[in-house]
Motif scaffolding. Structure first.
Motif, mmCIF file in Angstrom:
data_model
loop_
_atom_site.group_PDB
_atom_site.id
_atom_site.type_symbol
_atom_site.label_atom_id
_atom_site.label_comp_id
_atom_site.label_asym_id
_atom_site.label_seq_id
_atom_site.Cartn_x
_atom_site.Cartn_y
_atom_site.Cartn_z
ATOM 1 N N LEU A 49 19.718 10.557 72.279
ATOM 2 C CA LEU A 49 20.781 11.565 72.411
ATOM 3 C C LEU A 49 20.979 12.333 71.110
ATOM 4 C CD1 LEU A 49 23.469 9.703 74.531
ATOM 5 C CD2 LEU A 49 22.036 11.634 75.227
ATOM 6 N N SER A 50 20.935 11.632 69.989
ATOM 7 C CA SER A 50 21.079 12.285 68.689
ATOM 8 C C SER A 50 19.963 13.293 68.458
ATOM 9 C CB SER A 50 21.075 11.226 67.582
ATOM 10 O OG SER A 50 21.093 11.818 66.321
ATOM 11 N N GLY A 51 18.732 12.897 68.766
ATOM 12 C CA GLY A 51 17.599 13.812 68.617
ATOM 13 C C GLY A 51 17.728 15.034 69.517
ATOM 14 N N LEU A 52 18.178 14.809 70.759
ATOM 15 C CA LEU A 52 18.364 15.933 71.681
ATOM 16 C C LEU A 52 19.453 16.887 71.182
ATOM 17 C CD1 LEU A 52 18.101 14.106 75.124
ATOM 18 C CD2 LEU A 52 16.448 15.712 74.110
ATOM 19 N N LEU A 53 20.553 16.329 70.684
ATOM 20 C CA LEU A 53 21.632 17.179 70.169
ATOM 21 C C LEU A 53 21.188 17.972 68.945
ATOM 22 C CD1 LEU A 53 24.740 14.863 70.604
ATOM 23 C CD2 LEU A 53 24.240 16.984 71.826
ATOM 24 N N LEU A 54 20.424 17.358 68.065
ATOM 25 C CA LEU A 54 19.922 18.077 66.886
ATOM 26 C C LEU A 54 18.968 19.195 67.303
ATOM 27 C CD1 LEU A 54 19.325 15.085 64.468
ATOM 28 C CD2 LEU A 54 20.905 16.983 64.086
ATOM 29 N N GLY A 55 18.085 18.905 68.232
ATOM 30 C CA GLY A 55 17.164 19.931 68.727
ATOM 31 C C GLY A 55 17.908 21.074 69.398
ATOM 32 N N TRP A 56 18.924 20.734 70.173
ATOM 33 C CA TRP A 56 19.735 21.755 70.843
ATOM 34 C C TRP A 56 20.453 22.621 69.819
ATOM 35 C CZ3 TRP A 56 25.221 22.150 71.557
ATOM 36 C CH2 TRP A 56 25.602 23.095 72.503
ATOM 37 N N GLN A 57 21.014 22.001 68.779
ATOM 38 C CA GLN A 57 21.709 22.761 67.729
ATOM 39 C C GLN A 57 20.732 23.716 67.020
ATOM 40 O OE1 GLN A 57 24.912 22.879 67.184
ATOM 41 N NE2 GLN A 57 24.964 24.032 65.308
ATOM 42 N N LEU A 58 19.539 23.235 66.710
ATOM 43 C CA LEU A 58 18.529 24.103 66.085
ATOM 44 C C LEU A 58 18.206 25.287 66.981
ATOM 45 C CD1 LEU A 58 16.133 21.483 64.527
ATOM 46 C CD2 LEU A 58 17.135 23.419 63.317
ATOM 47 N N TRP A 59 18.025 25.022 68.264
ATOM 48 C CA TRP A 59 17.723 26.103 69.195
ATOM 49 C C TRP A 59 18.866 27.103 69.255
ATOM 50 C CZ3 TRP A 59 20.024 27.545 73.871
ATOM 51 C CH2 TRP A 59 19.349 28.535 74.563
ATOM 52 N N MET A 60 20.103 26.605 69.330
ATOM 53 C CA MET A 60 21.272 27.489 69.431
ATOM 54 C C MET A 60 21.403 28.383 68.195
ATOM 55 S SD MET A 60 22.667 26.864 72.304
ATOM 56 C CE MET A 60 24.394 27.070 72.412
ATOM 57 N N LEU A 61 21.173 27.829 67.022
ATOM 58 C CA LEU A 61 21.286 28.624 65.790
ATOM 59 C C LEU A 61 20.210 29.698 65.731
ATOM 60 C CD1 LEU A 61 22.118 25.812 63.208
ATOM 61 C CD2 LEU A 61 23.668 27.585 64.063
ATOM 62 N N THR A 62 19.067 29.433 66.329
ATOM 63 C CA THR A 62 17.982 30.408 66.349
ATOM 64 C C THR A 62 18.187 31.459 67.434
ATOM 65 O OG1 THR A 62 16.487 28.699 65.561
ATOM 66 C CG2 THR A 62 15.473 30.646 66.507
ATOM 67 N N GLU A 63 18.724 31.044 68.555
ATOM 68 C CA GLU A 63 18.873 31.924 69.709
ATOM 69 C C GLU A 63 20.051 32.891 69.588
ATOM 70 O OE1 GLU A 63 17.770 33.455 73.388
ATOM 71 O OE2 GLU A 63 16.692 32.041 72.113
#
Length: 162
Positions: A49-63
């Motif tokens: 879950l932590s890895g998924l949340l970090l990946g999601w945050q990275l995507w959101m900051l880029t998008e």
């Protein structure tokens, strides 16, 4: 003028990547060190879950980047907030580093909307007329100035001066 986007996450992205890379090793280490199956499974689920949340945050900051189109300046931070300021209300724009360390990504201080990244801003926008911004639970405020961070402040200033 067309739509132009401007990133704001170059300072925080490396830290997110470090944690994203370390998380699988952390999960593996816990699997090797913890003798109880129920705890290993729990830690594995939390690690994934932590890895998924970090990946999601990275995507959101880029998008979701700041943007300037023919009518508005869009100020964003992932999906946390999205402010639209009419270009007609922009009186003056300048570049300059400011450190406030408010501890929040968005705050209103003395009529200034402050959208800081790592405690800093580098673009200042003076408004010709007050604009209302909604800070959620912290209420709605009228602002006459906006300070925000952009990875390329020169490009933002150029886009807003056209």
């Amino acid at each position: 003028m067309g739509d132009r986007t401007f990133g704001y996450s170059a300072q925080v992205r490396p830290f997110l990547w470090v944690f994203l890379v370390i998380t699988p090793g952390e999960v593996l280490l816990m699997d090797l060190l913890v003798p109880w199956t129920w705890l290993r499974i729990t830690l594995l689920v939390l690690g994934v879950l932590s890895g998924l949340l970090l990946g999601w945050q990275l995507w959101m900051l880029t998008e979701f980047k700041h943007a300037v189109d023919d009518e508005h300046l869009w100020l964003r931070y992932a999906r946390e907030f999205d402010y639209r300021i009419p270009l007609a209300a922009v009186e003056k724009v300048s570049q300059g580093l400011t450190s406030r360390m408010l501890g929040r990504t968005r705050s209103v201080v003395d009529g200034t909307l402050v959208l800081e990244i790592s405690g800093s801003t580098n673009v200042l926008v003076l408004l010709s007329e007050p604009q209302e911004v909604d800070l959620g639970r912290r209420g709605t405020h009228e602002v006459t100035r906006i300070e925000f961070w952009a990875d390329n402040p020169e490009a933002v200033v150029r886009a807003l001066r056209k």
